[in-house]
Design a protein around this motif. Structure first.
Motif, PDB file in Angstrom:
ATOM      1  N   ASP A  81       0.776  -1.154   0.017  1.00 15.97           N
ATOM      2  CA  ASP A  81      -0.087   0.059  -0.104  1.00 15.97           C
ATOM      3  C   ASP A  81       0.892   1.374  -0.008  1.00 15.97           C
ATOM      4  O   ASP A  81       0.483   2.216   0.414  1.00 15.97           O
ATOM      5  CB  ASP A  81      -0.818   0.090   1.133  1.00 15.97           C
ATOM      6  N   LYS A  82       2.023   1.220  -0.675  1.00 12.52           N
ATOM      7  CA  LYS A  82       3.041   2.076  -0.554  1.00 12.52           C
ATOM      8  C   LYS A  82       3.468   2.539  -2.138  1.00 12.52           C
ATOM      9  O   LYS A  82       4.644   2.379  -2.464  1.00 12.52           O
ATOM     10  CB  LYS A  82       4.114   1.935   0.224  1.00 12.52           C
ATOM     11  N   PRO A  83       2.393   2.949  -2.929  1.00 12.05           N
ATOM     12  CA  PRO A  83       2.914   3.223  -4.523  1.00 12.05           C
ATOM     13  C   PRO A  83       3.729   4.306  -4.537  1.00 12.05           C
ATOM     14  O   PRO A  83       3.599   5.405  -3.465  1.00 12.05           O
ATOM     15  CB  PRO A  83       1.627   3.405  -5.197  1.00 12.05           C
ATOM     16  N   ALA A  84       4.469   4.563  -5.445  1.00 12.90           N
ATOM     17  CA  ALA A  84       5.301   5.774  -5.712  1.00 12.90           C
ATOM     18  C   ALA A  84       4.364   6.969  -6.099  1.00 12.90           C
ATOM     19  O   ALA A  84       4.028   7.032  -6.984  1.00 12.90           O
ATOM     20  CB  ALA A  84       6.337   5.423  -6.826  1.00 12.90           C
ATOM     21  N   MET A  85       4.340   7.969  -5.231  1.00 12.48           N
ATOM     22  CA  MET A  85       3.214   8.759  -5.130  1.00 12.48           C
ATOM     23  C   MET A  85       3.984  10.526  -5.244  1.00 12.48           C
ATOM     24  O   MET A  85       3.446  11.273  -4.864  1.00 12.48           O
ATOM     25  CB  MET A  85       2.498   8.998  -3.924  1.00 12.48           C
ATOM     26  N   VAL A  86       5.540  10.460  -5.605  1.00 13.34           N
ATOM     27  CA  VAL A  86       6.133  11.766  -5.409  1.00 13.34           C
ATOM     28  C   VAL A  86       6.754  11.843  -6.916  1.00 13.34           C
ATOM     29  O   VAL A  86       6.956  10.876  -7.537  1.00 13.34           O
ATOM     30  CB  VAL A  86       7.236  11.622  -4.390  1.00 13.34           C
ATOM     31  N   ASN A  87       7.069  13.209  -7.288  1.00 13.08           N
ATOM     32  CA  ASN A  87       7.363  13.307  -8.785  1.00 13.08           C
ATOM     33  C   ASN A  87       8.897  13.082  -8.708  1.00 13.08           C
ATOM     34  O   ASN A  87       9.604  13.145  -9.810  1.00 13.08           O
ATOM     35  CB  ASN A  87       6.863  14.823  -9.060  1.00 13.08           C
ATOM     36  N   SER A  88       9.683  13.318  -7.468  1.00 13.85           N
ATOM     37  CA  SER A  88      11.092  13.325  -7.435  1.00 13.85           C
ATOM     38  C   SER A  88      11.386  12.551  -6.237  1.00 13.85           C
ATOM     39  O   SER A  88      10.873  12.383  -5.237  1.00 13.85           O
ATOM     40  CB  SER A  88      11.603  14.535  -7.614  1.00 13.85           C
ATOM     41  N   PHE A  89      12.590  11.852  -6.257  1.00 12.75           N
ATOM     42  CA  PHE A  89      13.026  11.115  -5.267  1.00 12.75           C
ATOM     43  C   PHE A  89      14.528  11.175  -4.972  1.00 12.75           C
ATOM     44  O   PHE A  89      15.287  10.874  -6.076  1.00 12.75           O
ATOM     45  CB  PHE A  89      12.574   9.656  -5.310  1.00 12.75           C
ATOM     46  N   VAL A  90      14.954  11.657  -3.833  1.00 15.09           N
ATOM     47  CA  VAL A  90      16.340  12.049  -3.790  1.00 15.09           C
ATOM     48  C   VAL A  90      17.322  11.162  -3.060  1.00 15.09           C
ATOM     49  O   VAL A  90      18.464  11.187  -2.803  1.00 15.09           O
ATOM     50  CB  VAL A  90      16.671  13.548  -3.177  1.00 15.09           C
ATOM     51  N   GLY A  91      16.708   9.724  -2.714  1.00 15.38           N
ATOM     52  CA  GLY A  91      17.470   8.732  -2.216  1.00 15.38           C
ATOM     53  C   GLY A  91      17.493   8.700  -0.542  1.00 15.38           C
ATOM     54  O   GLY A  91      18.336   8.018  -0.131  1.00 15.38           O
ATOM     55  N   PHE A  92      16.463   9.106  -0.288  1.00 11.91           N
ATOM     56  CA  PHE A  92      16.047   9.148   1.328  1.00 11.91           C
ATOM     57  C   PHE A  92      14.783   8.505   1.663  1.00 11.91           C
ATOM     58  O   PHE A  92      13.868   8.946   1.158  1.00 11.91           O
ATOM     59  CB  PHE A  92      16.692  10.350   1.966  1.00 11.91           C
ATOM     60  N   ALA A  93      14.831   7.993   2.788  1.00  8.46           N
ATOM     61  CA  ALA A  93      13.218   7.466   2.977  1.00  8.46           C
ATOM     62  C   ALA A  93      12.473   8.551   3.532  1.00  8.46           C
ATOM     63  O   ALA A  93      12.825   9.721   3.715  1.00  8.46           O
ATOM     64  CB  ALA A  93      13.465   6.610   4.306  1.00  8.46           C
ATOM     65  N   ILE A  94      11.121   8.327   3.030  1.00 11.98           N
ATOM     66  CA  ILE A  94       9.994   9.299   3.161  1.00 11.98           C
ATOM     67  C   ILE A  94       9.127   8.675   4.045  1.00 11.98           C
ATOM     68  O   ILE A  94       8.412   7.499   3.878  1.00 11.98           O
ATOM     69  CB  ILE A  94       9.436   9.679   1.632  1.00 11.98           C
ATOM     70  N   THR A  95       8.812   9.331   5.311  1.00 14.07           N
ATOM     71  CA  THR A  95       7.915   9.003   6.162  1.00 14.07           C
ATOM     72  C   THR A  95       6.310   8.510   5.424  1.00 14.07           C
ATOM     73  O   THR A  95       5.870   9.362   4.765  1.00 14.07           O
ATOM     74  CB  THR A  95       7.575   9.922   7.319  1.00 14.07           C
ATOM     75  N   SER A  96       5.997   7.485   5.762  1.00 15.86           N
ATOM     76  CA  SER A  96       4.466   6.929   5.345  1.00 15.86           C
ATOM     77  C   SER A  96       4.511   6.495   3.943  1.00 15.86           C
ATOM     78  O   SER A  96       3.643   6.158   3.553  1.00 15.86           O
ATOM     79  CB  SER A  96       3.452   7.857   5.866  1.00 15.86           C
ATOM     80  N   GLN A  97       5.808   6.673   3.202  1.00 18.19           N
ATOM     81  CA  GLN A  97       5.810   6.514   1.924  1.00 18.19           C
ATOM     82  C   GLN A  97       6.671   5.288   1.332  1.00 18.19           C
ATOM     83  O   GLN A  97       6.333   4.426   0.648  1.00 18.19           O
ATOM     84  CB  GLN A  97       5.875   7.517   0.976  1.00 18.19           C
ATOM     85  N   THR A  98       7.866   5.294   1.835  1.00 17.41           N
ATOM     86  CA  THR A  98       8.874   4.254   1.587  1.00 17.41           C
ATOM     87  C   THR A  98       8.988   3.598   3.142  1.00 17.41           C
ATOM     88  O   THR A  98       8.347   3.853   4.253  1.00 17.41           O
ATOM     89  CB  THR A  98      10.296   5.005   1.324  1.00 17.41           C
ATOM     90  N   LEU A  99       9.626   2.585   2.899  1.00 14.86           N
ATOM     91  CA  LEU A  99      10.210   1.619   4.265  1.00 14.86           C
ATOM     92  C   LEU A  99      11.078   2.825   4.903  1.00 14.86           C
ATOM     93  O   LEU A  99      11.682   3.814   4.263  1.00 14.86           O
ATOM     94  CB  LEU A  99      10.808   0.547   3.843  1.00 14.86           C
ATOM     95  N   SER A 100      11.577   2.356   6.086  1.00 14.78           N
ATOM     96  CA  SER A 100      12.362   3.401   6.988  1.00 14.78           C
ATOM     97  C   SER A 100      13.705   3.617   6.703  1.00 14.78           C
ATOM     98  O   SER A 100      14.240   2.970   5.701  1.00 14.78           O
ATOM     99  CB  SER A 100      12.144   2.775   8.292  1.00 14.78           C
ATOM    100  N   GLY A 101      14.484   4.374   7.032  1.00 15.56           N
ATOM    101  CA  GLY A 101      15.827   4.797   6.750  1.00 15.56           C
ATOM    102  C   GLY A 101      16.880   3.528   7.313  1.00 15.56           C
ATOM    103  O   GLY A 101      17.774   3.432   6.802  1.00 15.56           O
ATOM    104  N   ASN A 102      16.138   2.759   7.939  1.00 17.19           N
ATOM    105  CA  ASN A 102      17.005   1.483   8.368  1.00 17.19           C
ATOM    106  C   ASN A 102      17.017   0.324   7.369  1.00 17.19           C
ATOM    107  O   ASN A 102      17.612  -0.601   7.505  1.00 17.19           O
ATOM    108  CB  ASN A 102      16.415   0.689   9.511  1.00 17.19           C
ATOM    109  N   PHE A 103      16.167   0.486   6.267  1.00 19.67           N
ATOM    110  CA  PHE A 103      16.095  -0.510   5.238  1.00 19.67           C
ATOM    111  C   PHE A 103      17.219  -0.605   4.312  1.00 19.67           C
ATOM    112  O   PHE A 103      17.766   0.841   4.117  1.00 19.67           O
ATOM    113  CB  PHE A 103      14.665  -0.283   4.423  1.00 19.67           C
TER     114      PHE A 103
END
Length: 249
Positions: A81-103
């Motif tokens: 339930d975490k589809p890519a919903m942003v226009n750009s991604f700079v390579g860091f975890a995004i709260t509620s959208q990606t898995l955590s920074g520990n991934f």
């Protein structure tokens, strides 16, 4: 022959003729539980536990579907339930959208590679993020690979070119942002290639014109341009989507 002996013989013959009914190897179960941990215990995997349950016998759902044969996992499909919903991604975890920074994508693929009999792997909208490591090629038995709608970025690993059994490669809706690869003719069994909605750039890969097995080629939503090579040799091609791009013919 007594009833008991006949019953035991029948059970033996049934198990011999139906190898897919054998219990999943414990090592494979441990891999699946480790994957669940990597994915940070998503709700759709809440029934995966370590209480002796054979995960192969769980009923498939729209979120998780697994096939086993000869005591090992051969197909694994998950939709999160975490589809890519942003226009750009700079390579860091995004709260509620990606898995955590520990991934760690590297550790995740290392664990996946222990499922050495996988033919189908589909991991969609799970919030996995990071560069896709070259070691993905260790899944050398894969015929179907779908990692769409995640947060993968960087290059498409060159070693995918060694996965010669691949028939479908779907990396749609990610953030791959390097030059589009030009080694696709190494995948002589490839029928579906879909790289839609990434940030790939550079010329159209000339190697594609030598993949005679292709039926679907989808490269729209990237920054590919230049001269379009002759695709007449792709006699099986049913779908060609290069929309939104400017090519010279």
């Amino acid at each position: 022959m007594g009833y008991c002996s006949w019953f035991l013989l029948s059970c033996f013959l049934w198990s011999f003729l139906n190898p897919g009914t054998h219990q999943l190897q414990s090592s494979q179960t441990q891999v699946l539980l480790q994957l669940r941990k990597h994915l940070e215990y998503p709700n759709q995997l809440e029934f995966w536990n370590n209480h002796g349950m054979d995960l192969c016998y769980l009923s498939p759902s729209t979120q998780v579907n697994m096939t086993c044969q000869d005591n090992v996992v051969t197909e694994l499909r998950m939709v999160g339930d975490k589809p890519a919903m942003v226009n750009s991604f700079v390579g860091f975890a995004i709260t509620s959208q990606t898995l955590s920074g520990n991934f760690s994508m590297d550790s995740f693929v290392t664990t996946l590679a222990r499922l050495t009999s996988l033919r189908v792997l589909s991991l969609v909208s799970l919030g996995i993020w990071g560069p896709l490591p070259d070691k993905i090629h260790r899944l050398s038995t894969l015929e179907y690979l779908d990692l769409s709608s995640n947060y993968l970025f960087g290059s498409i690993p060159p070693k995918i070119s060694t996965m010669v059994k691949l028939q479908t490669l779907n990396l749609d809706d990610n953030f791959f942002n390097d030059t589009i690869p030009d080694w696709f003719d190494s995948l002589s069994n490839l029928t579906i290639l879909s790289l839609r909605n990434n940030q790939l750039k550079g010329p159209f890969p000339s190697s594609i014109q030598r993949v005679a097995s292709l039926t679907d080629l989808i490269l729209s939503g990237n920054d590919i341009s230049g001269k379009l090579p002759n695709l007449d040799r792709l006699s099986k091609l049913n779908m060609l989507d290069l929309s939104e791009k400017q090519f010279r013919f």
